[in-house]
Design an enzyme around this catalytic site. Structure first.
Site, short mmCIF file in Angstrom:
data_model
loop_
_atom_site.label_atom_id
_atom_site.label_comp_id
_atom_site.label_asym_id
_atom_site.label_seq_id
_atom_site.Cartn_x
_atom_site.Cartn_y
_atom_site.Cartn_z
N THR A 72 20.41 2.39 -1.38
CA THR A 72 19.85 1.47 -2.38
C THR A 72 18.46 1.01 -1.97
O THR A 72 17.52 1.01 -2.79
CB THR A 72 20.79 0.25 -2.55
OG1 THR A 72 22.07 0.72 -2.96
CG2 THR A 72 20.26 -0.73 -3.57
N HIS A 197 26.13 6.15 5.36
CA HIS A 197 27.59 6.12 5.20
C HIS A 197 28.12 7.21 4.28
O HIS A 197 29.33 7.34 4.12
CB HIS A 197 28.06 4.73 4.76
CG HIS A 197 27.80 4.35 3.34
ND1 HIS A 197 28.79 4.32 2.39
CD2 HIS A 197 26.67 3.96 2.72
CE1 HIS A 197 28.27 3.92 1.25
NE2 HIS A 197 26.99 3.70 1.42
N THR A 233 13.27 -6.02 12.54
CA THR A 233 13.78 -5.40 13.78
C THR A 233 14.75 -4.28 13.45
O THR A 233 15.64 -4.44 12.62
CB THR A 233 14.47 -6.49 14.63
OG1 THR A 233 13.50 -7.48 14.94
CG2 THR A 233 15.05 -5.91 15.91
N CYS A 322 33.49 -1.44 -13.54
CA CYS A 322 34.12 -2.58 -14.18
C CYS A 322 33.05 -3.63 -14.44
O CYS A 322 32.50 -4.19 -13.52
CB CYS A 322 35.20 -3.14 -13.27
SG CYS A 322 36.16 -4.39 -14.07
C1 LIG Z 1 23.49 8.98 -5.53
C2 LIG Z 1 23.53 7.66 -4.84
N1 LIG Z 1 22.40 6.97 -4.65
C3 LIG Z 1 22.38 5.80 -4.01
C4 LIG Z 1 23.52 5.22 -3.53
C5 LIG Z 1 23.45 3.89 -2.83
O1 LIG Z 1 23.56 4.07 -1.44
P1 LIG Z 1 24.01 2.85 -0.49
O2 LIG Z 1 25.45 2.62 -0.74
O3 LIG Z 1 23.72 3.36 0.90
O4 LIG Z 1 23.16 1.69 -0.84
C6 LIG Z 1 24.73 5.88 -3.71
C7 LIG Z 1 26.01 5.26 -3.27
O5 LIG Z 1 27.04 5.45 -3.87
C8 LIG Z 1 24.74 7.14 -4.37
O6 LIG Z 1 25.88 7.82 -4.56
#
Ligand SMILES: Cc1ncc(COP(=O)(O)O)c(C=O)c1O
Length: 386
Positions: A72, A197, A233, A322
């Site tokens: 994100t 992740h 940091t 949702c």
């Molecule tokens: C295609 C895509 N972009 C961005 C994200 C957001 O990543 P993060 O969860 O590391 O903020 C996701 C998470 O589901 C994703 O699937």
């Protein structure tokens, strides 16, 4: 109870080797990577070594990697870092909300945004992109792999169009990293987002590739960390984990791991189709990442199926979000032209490095009975049958 985790596009478990690599940085190697003493030097070396590993995964120079808190933030940094009021941005209707919502915010800040449609298989048409460009187009942002369907966009062609028109190109590769080989020069992108992740590193770490020479304004102001592109940091342990996961992801392309996952996904898909009536794969005939399968089960409410499968130990998901108490059908599947019923009847199965053949077997064992039971409760299904 046996459990099978088939929701790796939501998040992946941290691999034991990744955790092992991280632990020293929560114990004895705790220094601030900006400190000039021994403790800082230790962690600085670890951060730079991880940067090299991430750069290798993406085919770029280490100095072009900016560590962030995740996908994100990487997407937000790319979008807000490149554009100003009055600019035009081109994106697609099937982006993740980490791109769609920044685009909406850009609109409220005086940018114009074009949302390109997709065809029935979820791909944009590069000719639509060409036609959308304007003299003030500053940025094209189109994802590499979709999180719900796994569909791969023609990013190399998009990169060529962007380069010819001298427009910045960002791609959200959060769901592509570790699943298909990435090479920023082959793609021709200026910015590319990844998230730890989603590739077996921890939550809360990510990276943005920023091509040398790209004029990027930071989102955060503070110290001169990450060459003044991302103040704060460094999350040393997270960065080390991402570096280790990036190396393992790269190895997965040559040691058979990615193909093993593809084999499991293909078996899952073909068996479900063979044993289930009124079911089909969304985007089954276009290039996709090898771990993802989006399948519709007509006459079933996806959320109900997710809950029923969870009670049997199988974790999967729908693409539905949702919002305000109502379950909205997936914006990705509806953009592809699926009816809202079929979009609501779709489930996403996503595999990872720790998915075993037994996990797939468990799903395939419990699914037919679960579907039959839910369909028995469906008035529409019973009407069609009678
Ligand atoms: C295609 C895509 N972009 C961005 C994200 C957001 O990543 P993060 O969860 O590391 O903020 C996701 C998470 O589901 C994703 O699937």
């Amino acid at each position: 109870m046996l459990r099978a985790y088939l929701d790796n596009n939501a998040t992946t478990p941290v691999l034991p080797a990744v955790l092992e690599a991280m632990l020293p940085f929560y114990r004895e190697q705790f220094g601030n990577a900006s400190s000039i003493h021994h403790h800082g030097q230790q962690t600085r070396a670890a951060v730079e070594s991880a940067r090299e590993k991430v750069a290798k995964l993406l085919g770029c120079r280490p100095a072009e990697i900016v560590f962030t808190s995740g996908g994100t933030e990487s997407d937000n940094l790319a979008l807000f870092g490149i554009t100003r009021g009055g600019d035009h941005v081109v994106t697609s209707t099937i982006e993740h909300h980490a791109v769609l919502n920044p685009c909406k915010r850009l609109q409220s800040l005086g940018c114009e945004v074009t949302f390109l449609p997709v065809d029935g298989s979820g791909r944009i048409d590069p000719d639509d992109l060409r036609r959308a460009l304007r003299p003030n187009t500053r940025l094209i942002t189109v994802m590499m792999a979709n999180n719900e369907t796994g569909v791969l966009q023609p990013v190399e062609e998009i990169g060529r169009i962007a380069a010819e028109a001298d427009i910045y190109f960002h791609t959200d590769a959060v769901q592509a990293a570790g699943k298909v080989p990435l090479d920023v020069n082959a793609i021709g992108c200026d910015l590319l987002s990844i998230s730890g992740h989603k590739l077996h590193a921890p939550q809360g770490i990510g990276a943005l590739y920023v091509r040398k020479g790209t004029l990027l304004q930071p989102l955060l102001y503070g110290g001169s960390h990450e060459r003044s592109r991302r103040a704060g940091t460094e999350n040393v342990a997270g960065i080390v984990g991402l570096g280790c996961a990036a190396q393992l992801a790269r190895e997965g392309f040559s040691n058979g791991e990615v193909e093993r996952i593809r084999g499991l996904r293909d078996r899952l898909e073909s068996t479900i189709l063979a044993q289930t009536e009124s079911a089909g794969v969304n985007s089954g005939s276009v290039p996709r990442v090898p771990n993802t399968s989006s399948i519709y089960f007509d006459f079933i409410e996806g959320e109900a199926l997710v809950i029923a499968l969870d009670l049997k130990g199988v974790a999967v998901s729908t693409g539905a979000a949702c919002s305000s108490g109502a379950i909205e059908p997936s914006h990705v599947l509806t953009a592809m032209g699926l009816s809202s019923d079929r979009a609501r009847a779709s489930l996403r199965f996503s595999l990872g490095k720790q998915t075993t053949s037994e996990d797939v077997d468990l799903l395939l064992t419990v699914l037919p009975g679960t579907i039959a039971r839910l369909r028995e409760l469906s008035p529409v299904y019973n009407k069609v049958q009678s």
